[in-house]
Design an enzyme around this catalytic site. Structure first.
Site, PDB file in Angstrom:
ATOM      1  N   VAL A  92       0.882  -1.169   0.000  1.00  0.00           N
ATOM      2  CA  VAL A  92       0.000   0.000   0.000  1.00  0.00           C
ATOM      3  C   VAL A  92       0.914   1.211   0.000  1.00  0.00           C
ATOM      4  O   VAL A  92       2.060   1.142   0.432  1.00  0.00           O
ATOM      5  CB  VAL A  92      -0.975   0.018   1.210  1.00  0.00           C
ATOM      6  N   SER A  93       0.411   2.327  -0.514  1.00  0.00           N
ATOM      7  CA  SER A  93       1.279   3.485  -0.751  1.00  0.00           C
ATOM      8  C   SER A  93       1.668   4.272   0.488  1.00  0.00           C
ATOM      9  O   SER A  93       2.696   4.930   0.510  1.00  0.00           O
ATOM     10  CB  SER A  93       0.615   4.426  -1.756  1.00  0.00           C
ATOM     11  N   THR A  94       0.831   4.236   1.529  1.00  0.00           N
ATOM     12  CA  THR A  94       1.135   5.021   2.730  1.00  0.00           C
ATOM     13  C   THR A  94       0.861   4.207   3.982  1.00  0.00           C
ATOM     14  O   THR A  94       0.165   3.200   3.947  1.00  0.00           O
ATOM     15  CB  THR A  94       0.267   6.303   2.795  1.00  0.00           C
TER      16      THR A  94
ATOM     17  N   GLN B  72      -2.892   3.803   4.738  1.00  0.00           N
ATOM     18  CA  GLN B  72      -3.719   2.913   3.939  1.00  0.00           C
ATOM     19  C   GLN B  72      -3.770   1.524   4.565  1.00  0.00           C
ATOM     20  O   GLN B  72      -2.836   1.089   5.216  1.00  0.00           O
ATOM     21  CB  GLN B  72      -3.212   2.847   2.505  1.00  0.00           C
TER      22      GLN B  72
END
Length: 184
Positions: A8-10, A13
């Protein structure tokens, strides 16, 4: 061994959807990165690259979780292929060990890269429009902390390191060096 890679990007998330998918497929070991996929410099990606052995299969929710650029994606596929490791994507339903899978992977990678570039272009256009309308000011500039001069002088005469100065001033590296430039 059935391995799984989740990204996941962050940090905010939630990887839950991908994790459930891996559990449904009885994946034995899962590696989870919570960072951007803009390049391959990710801790858990490096770990799975090191961990995977000949005959292993790495399962991913989609190829976009593995890489954001076609170049990176194809390099990763080649790397795993050289180790005798297969990649399987649930979303694209592809197995990279077949010629058709490799062809489809190249096309999917190119489309994903195109989508990413379009998203960034739209974002830049939106920011430019908002700036023109006076609605977007960017990030608020960080001012010099109260203790800046005293701590900076200690840093300048080498009583303390830059890292210590950053810690005392509660500043990130880039901010410290930007303020340093502005000060001098």
């Amino acid at each position: 061994m059935k391995l799984g890679y989740i990204r996941v990007s962050t940090l905010e998330q939630n990887e839950g959807r991908q994790r459930v998918l891996m559990e449904e497929k009885n994946i034995e070991k899962i590696f989870i990165d919570k960072c951007s996929g803009k390049d391959t410099n990710r801790p858990k990606l490096k770990e799975i690259m090191e961990y995977a052995r000949e005959g292993d299969i790495i399962h991913i929710e989609s190829f976009s979780r593995l890489a954001r650029s076609t170049k990176d994606l194809l390099e990763l596929v080649d790397y795993f292929k050289s180790k005798g490791v297969s990649l399987v994507s649930f979303k694209e339903n592809l197995d990279t060990t077949t010629p058709t899978g490799k062809l489809m992977l190249t096309m999917i990678g190119a489309i994903a890269e195109f989508e990413r570039e379009c998203l960034l272009e739209r974002q830049r256009e939106g920011i430019a429009l908002a700036k023109a309308e006076g609605k977007y000011k960017g990030r608020k500039k960080i001012d010099f902390p109260e203790e800046w001069e005293a701590i900076y002088n200690k840093y300048k005469i080498r009583d303390i390191t830059a890292t210590k100065a950053m810690e005392l001033l509660d500043l990130k590296r880039n901010t410290f060096y930007r303020l340093k430039e502005d000060w001098e």
